[in-house]
Motif scaffolding. Structure first.
Motif, PDB file in Angstrom:
ATOM      1  N   VAL A 211       0.948  -9.646  14.012  1.00  0.00           N
ATOM      2  CA  VAL A 211       1.134  -9.846  12.513  1.00  0.00           C
ATOM      3  C   VAL A 211       0.465 -11.243  12.179  1.00  0.00           C
ATOM      4  O   VAL A 211      -0.100 -12.397  12.752  1.00  0.00           O
TER       5      VAL A 211
ATOM      6  N   GLY B  28       4.510 -12.164   8.763  1.00  0.00           N
ATOM      7  CA  GLY B  28       5.138 -11.260   8.851  1.00  0.00           C
ATOM      8  C   GLY B  28       4.856  -9.675   8.367  1.00  0.00           C
ATOM      9  O   GLY B  28       5.927  -9.022   8.070  1.00  0.00           O
ATOM     10  N   GLN B  29       3.522  -9.783   7.606  1.00  0.00           N
ATOM     11  CA  GLN B  29       3.422  -8.457   7.875  1.00  0.00           C
ATOM     12  C   GLN B  29       2.416  -7.369   8.923  1.00  0.00           C
ATOM     13  O   GLN B  29       1.262  -8.255   9.470  1.00  0.00           O
TER      14      GLN B  29
ATOM     15  N   ILE C 190       8.228   1.379  11.574  1.00  0.00           N
ATOM     16  CA  ILE C 190       7.989   0.793  11.286  1.00  0.00           C
ATOM     17  C   ILE C 190       9.272   1.047   9.673  1.00  0.00           C
ATOM     18  O   ILE C 190       9.486   2.077   9.809  1.00  0.00           O
TER      19      ILE C 190
ATOM     20  N   ARG D 254      10.927  -1.834   4.285  1.00  0.00           N
ATOM     21  CA  ARG D 254      10.196  -2.793   3.262  1.00  0.00           C
ATOM     22  C   ARG D 254       8.519  -3.341   4.979  1.00  0.00           C
ATOM     23  O   ARG D 254       7.715  -4.095   4.679  1.00  0.00           O
ATOM     24  N   ARG D 255       7.541  -1.645   5.652  1.00  0.00           N
ATOM     25  CA  ARG D 255       6.789  -2.248   6.258  1.00  0.00           C
ATOM     26  C   ARG D 255       6.366  -3.280   7.088  1.00  0.00           C
ATOM     27  O   ARG D 255       6.085  -3.910   7.765  1.00  0.00           O
ATOM     28  N   GLN D 256       7.688  -3.664   7.886  1.00  0.00           N
ATOM     29  CA  GLN D 256       8.021  -4.652   8.643  1.00  0.00           C
ATOM     30  C   GLN D 256       8.063  -3.464   9.827  1.00  0.00           C
ATOM     31  O   GLN D 256       8.654  -2.450  10.076  1.00  0.00           O
TER      32      GLN D 256
END
Length: 137
Positions: A38, A41-42, A103, A106-108
């Motif tokens: 990451v 955060g992505q 994921i 939010r694509r987290q």
């Protein structure tokens, strides 16, 4: 059954700027062979023990100074936490991978789904076995 019901929820990650040695130590401590990478955060990549061996050690790079982003795999395959297991099975078979990063909306990254997770469910065992055989031929 949904992907979120079967995934490994205690997801360990590594920051892209961390040295490779930190990633290797985390893998050793947690007894795992891969870490989602990451940045801010992505999700930006995946680092496996094989990446460390082939892209760092074999090339003589210093694991104390080489950042994870230089050796990680950037082509990551993800699946949605709320998707049915069949979607993950199809992705694993089509892409010939053993694990998927799960994921959220939010694509987290929120989890990891592996072929071993599928094999732990009696109704999924036959499928997992056929994918395993497909990956090794």
């Amino acid at each position: 059954m949904r992907i979120g019901d079967l995934m490994t929820k205690n997801l360990e990650t590594i920051e892209a700027g961390e040295p490779v040695r930190s990633a290797a130590l985390r893998m050793r401590t947690c007894n795992i062979g891969s870490l989602p990478v990451v940045e801010n955060g992505q999700l930006v990549g995946m680092l496996t023990d094989r990446d460390i061996t082939v892209r760092c050690t074999a090339l003589g790079q210093d694991p104390n100074t080489t950042p994870v982003r230089e050796i990680m795999t950037t082509a990551i395959i993800t699946c949605d936490v709320n998707a049915p297991l069949e979607e993950a099975e199809k992705l694993m078979e089509e892409r010939m991978v053993r694990r998927l990063i799960v994921i959220d909306e939010r694509r987290q990254p929120v989890g990891l789904l592996s072929l071993d997770d599928l094999a732990s469910e009696p109704e999924e065992l036959q499928y997992a076995t056929s994918v395993w055989e497909h990956l090794h031929h």
